[in-house]
Design a protein around this motif. Structure first.
Motif, PDB file in Angstrom:
ATOM      1  N   THR A 277     -11.443   8.400  -4.674  1.00 35.64           N
ATOM      2  CA  THR A 277     -12.704   7.814  -4.222  1.00 35.64           C
ATOM      3  C   THR A 277     -12.459   6.362  -3.830  1.00 35.64           C
ATOM      4  N   ASN A 278     -13.283   5.876  -2.927  1.00 39.08           N
ATOM      5  CA  ASN A 278     -13.135   4.485  -2.513  1.00 39.08           C
ATOM      6  C   ASN A 278     -13.408   3.537  -3.675  1.00 39.08           C
ATOM      7  N   LYS A 279     -14.318   3.899  -4.560  1.00 37.31           N
ATOM      8  CA  LYS A 279     -14.614   3.042  -5.719  1.00 37.31           C
ATOM      9  C   LYS A 279     -13.424   2.973  -6.665  1.00 37.31           C
ATOM     10  N   GLU A 280     -12.772   4.096  -6.871  1.00 36.40           N
ATOM     11  CA  GLU A 280     -11.584   4.145  -7.727  1.00 36.40           C
ATOM     12  C   GLU A 280     -10.485   3.241  -7.155  1.00 36.40           C
ATOM     13  N   LEU A 281     -10.228   3.377  -5.865  1.00 36.32           N
ATOM     14  CA  LEU A 281      -9.171   2.586  -5.233  1.00 36.32           C
ATOM     15  C   LEU A 281      -9.535   1.109  -5.178  1.00 36.32           C
ATOM     16  N   ALA A 282     -10.795   0.803  -4.893  1.00 35.97           N
ATOM     17  CA  ALA A 282     -11.234  -0.597  -4.844  1.00 35.97           C
ATOM     18  C   ALA A 282     -11.065  -1.257  -6.210  1.00 35.97           C
ATOM     19  N   THR A 283     -11.369  -0.532  -7.275  1.00 32.01           N
ATOM     20  CA  THR A 283     -11.217  -1.062  -8.628  1.00 32.01           C
ATOM     21  C   THR A 283      -9.745  -1.333  -8.945  1.00 32.01           C
ATOM     22  N   LEU A 284      -8.874  -0.381  -8.586  1.00 30.31           N
ATOM     23  CA  LEU A 284      -7.439  -0.585  -8.807  1.00 30.31           C
ATOM     24  C   LEU A 284      -6.932  -1.817  -8.058  1.00 30.31           C
ATOM     25  N   LEU A 285      -7.347  -1.951  -6.804  1.00 29.81           N
ATOM     26  CA  LEU A 285      -6.907  -3.098  -6.007  1.00 29.81           C
ATOM     27  C   LEU A 285      -7.431  -4.402  -6.582  1.00 29.81           C
ATOM     28  N   LEU A 286      -8.686  -4.415  -6.971  1.00 31.59           N
ATOM     29  CA  LEU A 286      -9.280  -5.616  -7.550  1.00 31.59           C
ATOM     30  C   LEU A 286      -8.569  -6.000  -8.842  1.00 31.59           C
ATOM     31  N   ASP A 287      -8.266  -5.010  -9.671  1.00 24.97           N
ATOM     32  CA  ASP A 287      -7.556  -5.269 -10.927  1.00 24.97           C
ATOM     33  C   ASP A 287      -6.169  -5.873 -10.692  1.00 24.97           C
TER      34      ASP A 287
ATOM     35  N   THR B 227      -3.920 -16.427   6.829  1.00 23.14           N
ATOM     36  CA  THR B 227      -2.580 -16.615   7.384  1.00 23.14           C
ATOM     37  C   THR B 227      -1.771 -15.325   7.266  1.00 23.14           C
ATOM     38  N   LYS B 228      -0.670 -15.254   7.996  1.00 19.10           N
ATOM     39  CA  LYS B 228       0.205 -14.087   7.921  1.00 19.10           C
ATOM     40  C   LYS B 228       0.770 -13.933   6.509  1.00 19.10           C
ATOM     41  N   ASP B 229       1.138 -15.040   5.876  1.00 23.73           N
ATOM     42  CA  ASP B 229       1.644 -14.970   4.498  1.00 23.73           C
ATOM     43  C   ASP B 229       0.606 -14.380   3.554  1.00 23.73           C
ATOM     44  N   GLU B 230      -0.643 -14.791   3.707  1.00 18.46           N
ATOM     45  CA  GLU B 230      -1.713 -14.256   2.860  1.00 18.46           C
ATOM     46  C   GLU B 230      -1.928 -12.767   3.127  1.00 18.46           C
ATOM     47  N   MET B 231      -1.856 -12.373   4.398  1.00 20.23           N
ATOM     48  CA  MET B 231      -1.987 -10.949   4.715  1.00 20.23           C
ATOM     49  C   MET B 231      -0.844 -10.157   4.098  1.00 20.23           C
ATOM     50  N   ASP B 232       0.367 -10.696   4.195  1.00 22.28           N
ATOM     51  CA  ASP B 232       1.531 -10.004   3.627  1.00 22.28           C
ATOM     52  C   ASP B 232       1.416  -9.859   2.117  1.00 22.28           C
ATOM     53  N   LYS B 233       0.885 -10.870   1.442  1.00 27.33           N
ATOM     54  CA  LYS B 233       0.677 -10.773  -0.011  1.00 27.33           C
ATOM     55  C   LYS B 233      -0.320  -9.666  -0.330  1.00 27.33           C
ATOM     56  N   GLY B 234      -1.406  -9.607   0.414  1.00 23.91           N
ATOM     57  CA  GLY B 234      -2.399  -8.558   0.205  1.00 23.91           C
ATOM     58  C   GLY B 234      -1.842  -7.177   0.488  1.00 23.91           C
ATOM     59  N   LEU B 235      -1.059  -7.055   1.550  1.00 27.86           N
ATOM     60  CA  LEU B 235      -0.438  -5.779   1.878  1.00 27.86           C
ATOM     61  C   LEU B 235       0.548  -5.344   0.797  1.00 27.86           C
ATOM     62  N   ALA B 236       1.272  -6.297   0.223  1.00 19.38           N
ATOM     63  CA  ALA B 236       2.211  -5.974  -0.853  1.00 19.38           C
ATOM     64  C   ALA B 236       1.467  -5.460  -2.089  1.00 19.38           C
ATOM     65  N   ILE B 237       0.342  -6.095  -2.393  1.00 17.47           N
ATOM     66  CA  ILE B 237      -0.479  -5.626  -3.530  1.00 17.47           C
ATOM     67  C   ILE B 237      -0.973  -4.213  -3.249  1.00 17.47           C
ATOM     68  N   MET B 238      -1.445  -3.979  -2.033  1.00 18.55           N
ATOM     69  CA  MET B 238      -1.954  -2.656  -1.676  1.00 18.55           C
ATOM     70  C   MET B 238      -0.854  -1.606  -1.808  1.00 18.55           C
ATOM     71  N   LYS B 239       0.308  -1.896  -1.273  1.00 20.72           N
ATOM     72  CA  LYS B 239       1.412  -0.932  -1.328  1.00 20.72           C
ATOM     73  C   LYS B 239       1.835  -0.650  -2.758  1.00 20.72           C
ATOM     74  N   GLN B 240       2.010  -1.696  -3.546  1.00 20.23           N
ATOM     75  CA  GLN B 240       2.454  -1.520  -4.931  1.00 20.23           C
ATOM     76  C   GLN B 240       1.407  -0.780  -5.763  1.00 20.23           C
ATOM     77  N   THR B 241       0.137  -1.103  -5.560  1.00 26.23           N
ATOM     78  CA  THR B 241      -0.922  -0.519  -6.360  1.00 26.23           C
ATOM     79  C   THR B 241      -1.186   0.935  -6.012  1.00 26.23           C
ATOM     80  N   LEU B 242      -1.166   1.264  -4.728  1.00 23.35           N
ATOM     81  CA  LEU B 242      -1.583   2.595  -4.283  1.00 23.35           C
ATOM     82  C   LEU B 242      -0.425   3.529  -3.986  1.00 23.35           C
ATOM     83  N   HIS B 243       0.792   3.079  -4.186  1.00 21.86           N
ATOM     84  CA  HIS B 243       1.954   3.898  -3.866  1.00 21.86           C
ATOM     85  C   HIS B 243       1.973   5.191  -4.655  1.00 21.86           C
ATOM     86  N   ASP B 244       1.591   5.139  -5.906  1.00 19.01           N
ATOM     87  CA  ASP B 244       1.607   6.342  -6.741  1.00 19.01           C
ATOM     88  C   ASP B 244       0.356   7.095  -6.477  1.00 19.01           C
TER      89      ASP B 244
END
Length: 101
Positions: free
Chosen positions: A53-63, A84-101
């Motif tokens: 669910t989007n709520k489940e994923l949003a909570t994981l990302l926020l955490d 900035t690109k650096d800020e986007m890359d940090k967010g993308l890294a969090i997304m990848k690490q959090t949602l990979h599993d």
């Protein structure tokens, strides 16, 4: 008025480029829980695949330090136009690490 004066064609072109960058990077992650990415500029919606669910994923990302919203059945990303690109890359890294599993 200052904001409107700042939003010239060059600034809006940068926003469009940033949005395309985010969209392509999210799609390239090929995460099992995320689908198509839609939107305009930096206002992006990411489909959530069945089984999540989007709520489940949003909570994981926020955490894990990435602020995102929900919209309908999608995740909504709405970063500031001056991100900035650096800020986007940090967010993308969090997304990848959090949602990979």
């Amino acid at each position: 008025c200052y904001v409107l004066d700042t939003m010239d064609e060059a600034f809006l072109a940068q926003v469009k480029e940033k949005g395309e960058y985010l969209r392509s990077r999210i799609e390239a992650m090929d995460l099992p829980c995320l689908g198509a990415v839609r939107g305009m500029g930096l206002m992006l919606g990411v489909d959530v695949k069945e089984g999540h669910t989007n709520k489940e994923l949003a909570t994981l990302l926020l955490d894990n330090g990435l602020l995102c919203l929900t919209a309908g059945e999608r995740l909504r990303l709405l970063p500031p136009l001056v991100i900035t690109k650096d800020e986007m890359d940090k967010g993308l890294a969090i997304m990848k690490q959090t949602l990979h599993d």
